[in-house]
Design a protein around this motif. Structure first.
Motif, PDB file in Angstrom:
ATOM      1  N   VAL A  58     -10.003   1.003   9.100  1.00 14.15           N
ATOM      2  CA  VAL A  58      -8.585   0.948   8.722  1.00 14.15           C
ATOM      3  C   VAL A  58      -8.302  -0.292   7.869  1.00 14.15           C
ATOM      4  N   PHE A  59      -8.872  -1.430   8.253  1.00 14.77           N
ATOM      5  CA  PHE A  59      -8.648  -2.657   7.508  1.00 14.77           C
ATOM      6  C   PHE A  59      -9.339  -2.626   6.142  1.00 14.77           C
ATOM      7  N   PHE A  60     -10.537  -2.033   6.084  1.00  5.85           N
ATOM      8  CA  PHE A  60     -11.229  -1.884   4.806  1.00  5.85           C
ATOM      9  C   PHE A  60     -10.436  -0.979   3.877  1.00  5.85           C
ATOM     10  N   ASP A  61      -9.964   0.148   4.392  1.00  8.23           N
ATOM     11  CA  ASP A  61      -9.182   1.086   3.591  1.00  8.23           C
ATOM     12  C   ASP A  61      -7.872   0.463   3.116  1.00  8.23           C
ATOM     13  N   ALA A  62      -7.242  -0.351   3.952  1.00  4.62           N
ATOM     14  CA  ALA A  62      -6.009  -1.037   3.552  1.00  4.62           C
ATOM     15  C   ALA A  62      -6.290  -1.999   2.404  1.00  4.62           C
ATOM     16  N   GLY A  63      -7.436  -2.667   2.426  1.00  2.00           N
ATOM     17  CA  GLY A  63      -7.811  -3.545   1.320  1.00  2.00           C
ATOM     18  C   GLY A  63      -8.008  -2.782   0.028  1.00  2.00           C
ATOM     19  N   VAL A  64      -8.677  -1.641   0.099  1.00  2.00           N
ATOM     20  CA  VAL A  64      -8.878  -0.812  -1.090  1.00  2.00           C
ATOM     21  C   VAL A  64      -7.528  -0.298  -1.601  1.00  2.00           C
ATOM     22  N   TYR A  65      -6.651   0.078  -0.696  1.00  2.00           N
ATOM     23  CA  TYR A  65      -5.307   0.535  -1.069  1.00  2.00           C
ATOM     24  C   TYR A  65      -4.559  -0.566  -1.822  1.00  2.00           C
ATOM     25  N   LEU A  66      -4.644  -1.804  -1.351  1.00  5.45           N
ATOM     26  CA  LEU A  66      -3.967  -2.909  -2.034  1.00  5.45           C
ATOM     27  C   LEU A  66      -4.546  -3.151  -3.423  1.00  5.45           C
ATOM     28  N   ILE A  67      -5.844  -2.976  -3.579  1.00  4.87           N
ATOM     29  CA  ILE A  67      -6.457  -3.117  -4.905  1.00  4.87           C
ATOM     30  C   ILE A  67      -5.890  -2.067  -5.854  1.00  4.87           C
ATOM     31  N   VAL A  68      -5.805  -0.835  -5.408  1.00  2.00           N
ATOM     32  CA  VAL A  68      -5.281   0.253  -6.254  1.00  2.00           C
ATOM     33  C   VAL A  68      -3.813   0.006  -6.605  1.00  2.00           C
TER      34      VAL A  68
END
Length: 87
Positions: A58-68
């Motif tokens: 969940v935390f990794f995906d949230a980081g990728v979401y913030l990059i996008v």
């Protein structure tokens, strides 16, 4: 703050925060002896809510979401800047 009173968010800050979050989450398991990007289950007991669990994914995906989101903000800001220069 912009002209409409809405605070502006720096796209590079959002991208940097997302990249840091994704990298630290990915490297975190490696630092404690696991495999790189290995997921783990985190659980805690909250007084009112009770037992709560989440995966590190969940935390990794949230980081990728913030990059996008940061990249989209940067593109929109660039396109908006060109429109203001033309008119």
């Amino acid at each position: 703050e912009g002209t409409d009173g809405v605070p502006r968010v720096a796209p590079d800050l959002v991208c940097g925060l997302g990249l840091t979050m994704a990298a630290l989450t990915g490297i975190g398991s490696w630092a404690v002896g696991g495999q790189l990007l290995e997921s783990a289950e985190l659980s805690t007991h909250l007084p009112v809510i009770g037992e709560m669990s989440a995966s590190t994914v969940v935390f990794f995906d949230a980081g990728v979401y913030l990059i996008v989101v940061g990249l989209i903000l940067a593109i929109l800001r660039y396109l908006g800047g060109e429109a203001e220069e033309v008119s």
